[in-house]
Design a protein around this motif. Structure first.
Motif, PDB file in Angstrom:
ATOM      1  N   GLU A  54       1.233  -1.379   0.124  1.00  0.00           N
ATOM      2  CA  GLU A  54      -0.096  -0.139   0.459  1.00  0.00           C
ATOM      3  C   GLU A  54       0.609   0.998   0.319  1.00  0.00           C
ATOM      4  OE1 GLU A  54      -2.424   0.072   3.298  1.00  0.00           O
ATOM      5  OE2 GLU A  54      -3.829  -2.361   2.083  1.00  0.00           O
ATOM      6  N   VAL A  55       2.055   1.125  -0.293  1.00  0.00           N
ATOM      7  CA  VAL A  55       3.107   2.055  -0.627  1.00  0.00           C
ATOM      8  C   VAL A  55       2.524   3.250  -1.868  1.00  0.00           C
ATOM      9  CG1 VAL A  55       4.920   3.269  -1.846  1.00  0.00           C
ATOM     10  CG2 VAL A  55       5.069   1.303  -0.061  1.00  0.00           C
ATOM     11  N   PHE A  56       1.496   2.578  -2.941  1.00  0.00           N
ATOM     12  CA  PHE A  56       0.837   3.398  -3.945  1.00  0.00           C
ATOM     13  C   PHE A  56      -0.786   3.485  -3.532  1.00  0.00           C
ATOM     14  CE2 PHE A  56       5.032   2.487  -6.100  1.00  0.00           C
ATOM     15  CZ  PHE A  56       4.922   4.243  -6.204  1.00  0.00           C
ATOM     16  N   PRO A  57      -1.733   4.240  -3.529  1.00  0.00           N
ATOM     17  CA  PRO A  57      -2.842   3.904  -3.477  1.00  0.00           C
ATOM     18  C   PRO A  57      -3.319   3.329  -4.744  1.00  0.00           C
ATOM     19  CG  PRO A  57      -2.285   6.064  -3.748  1.00  0.00           C
ATOM     20  CD  PRO A  57      -1.812   5.299  -3.353  1.00  0.00           C
ATOM     21  N   SER A  58      -4.749   2.169  -4.035  1.00  0.00           N
ATOM     22  CA  SER A  58      -5.065   1.321  -5.659  1.00  0.00           C
ATOM     23  C   SER A  58      -5.744   2.596  -6.635  1.00  0.00           C
ATOM     24  CB  SER A  58      -6.259   0.466  -5.404  1.00  0.00           C
ATOM     25  OG  SER A  58      -7.253   1.370  -4.397  1.00  0.00           O
ATOM     26  N   TYR A  59      -6.917   3.507  -6.300  1.00  0.00           N
ATOM     27  CA  TYR A  59      -7.534   4.048  -6.765  1.00  0.00           C
ATOM     28  C   TYR A  59      -6.325   5.230  -8.089  1.00  0.00           C
ATOM     29  CZ  TYR A  59      -6.517   8.242  -4.052  1.00  0.00           C
ATOM     30  OH  TYR A  59      -5.772   8.690  -2.535  1.00  0.00           O
ATOM     31  N   GLN A  60      -5.408   5.066  -7.727  1.00  0.00           N
ATOM     32  CA  GLN A  60      -3.988   6.273  -8.422  1.00  0.00           C
ATOM     33  C   GLN A  60      -3.206   4.818  -9.291  1.00  0.00           C
ATOM     34  OE1 GLN A  60      -1.858   8.208  -5.838  1.00  0.00           O
ATOM     35  NE2 GLN A  60      -3.495   9.611  -6.733  1.00  0.00           N
ATOM     36  N   LEU A  61      -2.686   4.448  -8.645  1.00  0.00           N
ATOM     37  CA  LEU A  61      -1.682   2.881  -9.159  1.00  0.00           C
ATOM     38  C   LEU A  61      -1.956   2.043  -8.516  1.00  0.00           C
ATOM     39  CD1 LEU A  61       0.453   2.511 -11.542  1.00  0.00           C
ATOM     40  CD2 LEU A  61       2.091   2.802  -9.192  1.00  0.00           C
ATOM     41  N   PRO A  62      -2.940   0.515  -9.422  1.00  0.00           N
ATOM     42  CA  PRO A  62      -3.477  -0.717  -9.642  1.00  0.00           C
ATOM     43  C   PRO A  62      -2.613  -1.455  -9.514  1.00  0.00           C
ATOM     44  CG  PRO A  62      -4.583  -0.007 -11.307  1.00  0.00           C
ATOM     45  CD  PRO A  62      -3.326   1.794 -11.147  1.00  0.00           C
ATOM     46  N   ASN A 239     -13.185   8.792 -18.454  1.00  0.00           N
ATOM     47  CA  ASN A 239     -13.750   8.940 -17.743  1.00  0.00           C
ATOM     48  C   ASN A 239     -14.591   8.619 -16.570  1.00  0.00           C
ATOM     49  OD1 ASN A 239     -13.710  11.141 -19.850  1.00  0.00           O
ATOM     50  ND2 ASN A 239     -15.208  10.300 -21.277  1.00  0.00           N
ATOM     51  N   THR A 240     -13.868   7.287 -16.267  1.00  0.00           N
ATOM     52  CA  THR A 240     -14.907   6.318 -15.267  1.00  0.00           C
ATOM     53  C   THR A 240     -14.139   6.869 -14.264  1.00  0.00           C
ATOM     54  OG1 THR A 240     -14.336   4.161 -16.588  1.00  0.00           O
ATOM     55  CG2 THR A 240     -16.168   5.294 -16.874  1.00  0.00           C
ATOM     56  N   LEU A 241     -13.011   7.138 -14.103  1.00  0.00           N
ATOM     57  CA  LEU A 241     -12.337   6.983 -12.970  1.00  0.00           C
ATOM     58  C   LEU A 241     -11.683   5.885 -12.662  1.00  0.00           C
ATOM     59  CD1 LEU A 241     -13.878   9.053 -10.588  1.00  0.00           C
ATOM     60  CD2 LEU A 241     -12.217   9.931 -12.356  1.00  0.00           C
ATOM     61  N   ALA A 242     -10.871   4.583 -14.211  1.00  0.00           N
ATOM     62  CA  ALA A 242     -10.678   3.499 -13.633  1.00  0.00           C
ATOM     63  C   ALA A 242      -9.323   3.483 -14.330  1.00  0.00           C
ATOM     64  CB  ALA A 242     -11.318   2.765 -14.466  1.00  0.00           C
TER      65      ALA A 242
END
Length: 281
Positions: A54-62, A239-242
């Motif tokens: 969890e160094v990078f948040p999943s909503y930014q870098l999965p 557009n879908t924040l994916a």
């Protein structure tokens, strides 16, 4: 004198003797495919580890595993093949169109000094125009259908191929041409037996560079109202924040682009098999 003439004549003899090269013993650990896979695999492992920590948040870098599952899911429901197919078609058609135009104009400019003075300044000015600057103009001229997208990609392919053709022809040793004229070669024979082989390496490098730019320009092309394609997936992901959809599209661009470049690399190696290249240690 007779000895020198026989040496020069051997350059133009199609059935000249070839040097026999001693094959070096192969080493599985130094195979190009294995060596080329080390850094990508290391990057994926480190990336996956940092995401799990969890160094990078999943909503930014999965994580790569999430991106892989996204690609597998699109492949399972069949949407992936439509996006990959239409993007590959656009790049192929734009590549062929841009290469054909570059060969015609590049050969003209390379062979004739007055043609270079006439065409080259305008071509160099067009080369400085950013790719996105063509988008509104092509939409205005050709609409948002396939012709505007293919034309956009063709513009990107044209310039590196053109530059390498002109450079390759201009770099031919003029002494070889003079020797060919001494032995009575006509213009067609000079082109086929001297100019074409001498400029072919530069032309093939231009093809690889042009194909790479074609994959870059297809993203801008698919922003022009596309409803399918890998570039369209980028917009959908935004557009879908994916982010997993965005990165999956980027990964697919990288993989398909590398495969297409690999094909051209094989073509280059087989076409230039006659070259006596320096061995790489």
């Amino acid at each position: 004198m007779a000895k020198n003439q026989s040496e020069v004549r051997s350059v133009f003899t199609a059935n000249g003797k070839r040097n026999v090269k001693t094959a070096k013993p192969s080493n599985a650990f130094t195979h190009p495919l294995l060596l080329g896979s080390i850094l990508p695999l290391l990057l994926v492992v480190v990336w996956e580890g940092l995401c799990r920590l969890e160094v990078f948040p999943s909503y930014q870098l999965p994580a790569p595993s999430v991106i892989l599952s996204t690609i597998v899911e699109m492949a399972t429901d069949g949407t992936l093949w439509g996006h990959v197919g239409i993007t590959s078609y656009r790049v192929l058609m734009g590549f062929l169109l841009g290469t054909a135009a570059a060969i015609l104009l590049g050969a003209l400019v390379g062979f004739y000094k007055h043609a270079e003075a006439l065409f080259d300044p305008l071509i160099q000015a067009f080369r400085s125009i950013p790719s996105l600057a063509w988008v509104p103009l092509f939409i205005l001229w050709m609409g948002i259908g396939e012709p505007s997208k293919i034309a956009m990609i063709a513009v990107g392919v044209f310039f590196p191929v053109y530059l390498n053709i002109v450079s390759g022809i201009g770099g031919v040793d003029r002494k070889l041409i003079e020797v060919g004229k001494i032995y009575g070669l006509n213009t067609f024979q000079l082109v086929r037996r001297i100019i074409l082989p001498a400029s072919l390496p530069s032309f093939l490098v231009g093809l690889r560079s042009g194909l790479g730019l074609g994959w870059m320009f297809v993203v801008a092309a698919e922003l022009m109202g596309a409803s399918q394609g890998l570039g369209y997936l980028l917009v959908v992901g935004q557009n879908t924040l994916a982010p997993e959809t965005i990165i999956a599209s980027i990964v697919l661009f990288a993989v398909i682009g590398k495969l297409s470049d690999w094909i051209l690399k094989i073509l280059e190696t087989r076409t230039l098999h006659w070259q006596d290249r320096a061995a790489k240690s």
